[in-house]
Enzyme design. Sequence first.
Site, short mmCIF file in Angstrom:
data_model
loop_
_atom_site.label_atom_id
_atom_site.label_comp_id
_atom_site.label_asym_id
_atom_site.label_seq_id
_atom_site.Cartn_x
_atom_site.Cartn_y
_atom_site.Cartn_z
N ASP A 9 19.00 -17.44 2.95
CA ASP A 9 20.11 -18.00 3.71
C ASP A 9 20.28 -19.47 3.35
O ASP A 9 19.32 -20.14 2.97
CB ASP A 9 19.88 -17.86 5.22
CG ASP A 9 21.18 -18.00 6.02
OD1 ASP A 9 22.27 -17.87 5.44
OD2 ASP A 9 21.10 -18.26 7.23
N GLY A 10 21.51 -19.92 3.48
CA GLY A 10 21.84 -21.32 3.29
C GLY A 10 22.57 -21.82 4.51
O GLY A 10 23.21 -21.04 5.22
N GLU A 47 23.71 -21.17 -0.18
CA GLU A 47 23.47 -19.72 -0.24
C GLU A 47 22.96 -19.33 -1.63
O GLU A 47 22.00 -18.57 -1.76
CB GLU A 47 24.75 -18.94 0.08
CG GLU A 47 25.26 -19.12 1.50
CD GLU A 47 24.48 -18.36 2.56
OE1 GLU A 47 23.49 -17.65 2.24
OE2 GLU A 47 24.86 -18.47 3.74
N ASP A 69 23.18 -12.88 3.60
CA ASP A 69 24.33 -12.73 4.49
C ASP A 69 25.58 -13.39 3.91
O ASP A 69 26.60 -13.48 4.56
CB ASP A 69 24.02 -13.28 5.89
CG ASP A 69 23.79 -14.79 5.91
OD1 ASP A 69 23.92 -15.45 4.87
OD2 ASP A 69 23.49 -15.31 7.00
N HIS A 124 23.30 -13.97 11.53
CA HIS A 124 23.25 -14.33 12.95
C HIS A 124 23.33 -13.08 13.84
O HIS A 124 24.00 -13.07 14.86
CB HIS A 124 24.36 -15.32 13.30
CG HIS A 124 24.38 -16.50 12.38
ND1 HIS A 124 23.47 -17.53 12.47
CD2 HIS A 124 25.16 -16.78 11.30
CE1 HIS A 124 23.72 -18.41 11.52
NE2 HIS A 124 24.72 -17.98 10.79
N ASP A 134 17.59 -18.48 8.40
CA ASP A 134 18.52 -19.41 9.03
C ASP A 134 17.77 -20.52 9.76
O ASP A 134 18.11 -21.71 9.62
CB ASP A 134 19.46 -18.66 9.97
CG ASP A 134 20.48 -19.58 10.60
OD1 ASP A 134 21.31 -20.15 9.85
OD2 ASP A 134 20.45 -19.76 11.83
#
Length: 149
Positions: A9-10, A47, A69, A124, A134
């Site tokens: 994740d970024g 990302e 994601d 999320h 995250d």
Amino acid sequence: MKKLQIYTDGACSGNPGPGGWAAVLLFGDAIKEISGYEPDTTNNRMELQAVIEGLRAVKRDVPTEVHSDSSYFVNAVTKGWLDGWRRNGWRTSDKKDVKNRDLWEEFITLHEKINPQYFWVKGHADNKWNNRCDELAVAEIKRRISKTT
């Protein structure tokens, strides 16, 4: 044979702005977490950086899955956008320069070496490892910003 799973994740505080990336690597019972920071970046760059760093951390030749994601990333790889951009001299279908070419080229080198499968996960939501990524990416931003204020 065991499978290596990489979750990535970024995050970005503002877009552009300070950003963080994270990856969690799962292999059997082993868990490795990595994360980093960029002072001025975009969410898409973070990302991509998360995926790159996750793949860079691969030390064995084992079946590998990458879970992200980022629709931007997963669609570019699984829907052939990346292949099209390369064929078109790093131009989009509307003849604009592809953004983040430097990271895409770095990604390609790692992809060709490892040949992982890619999967999109809802961000999320209820994916434990995506949520952990995250947390790590956001924590990098907060930690670095607090050092400068």
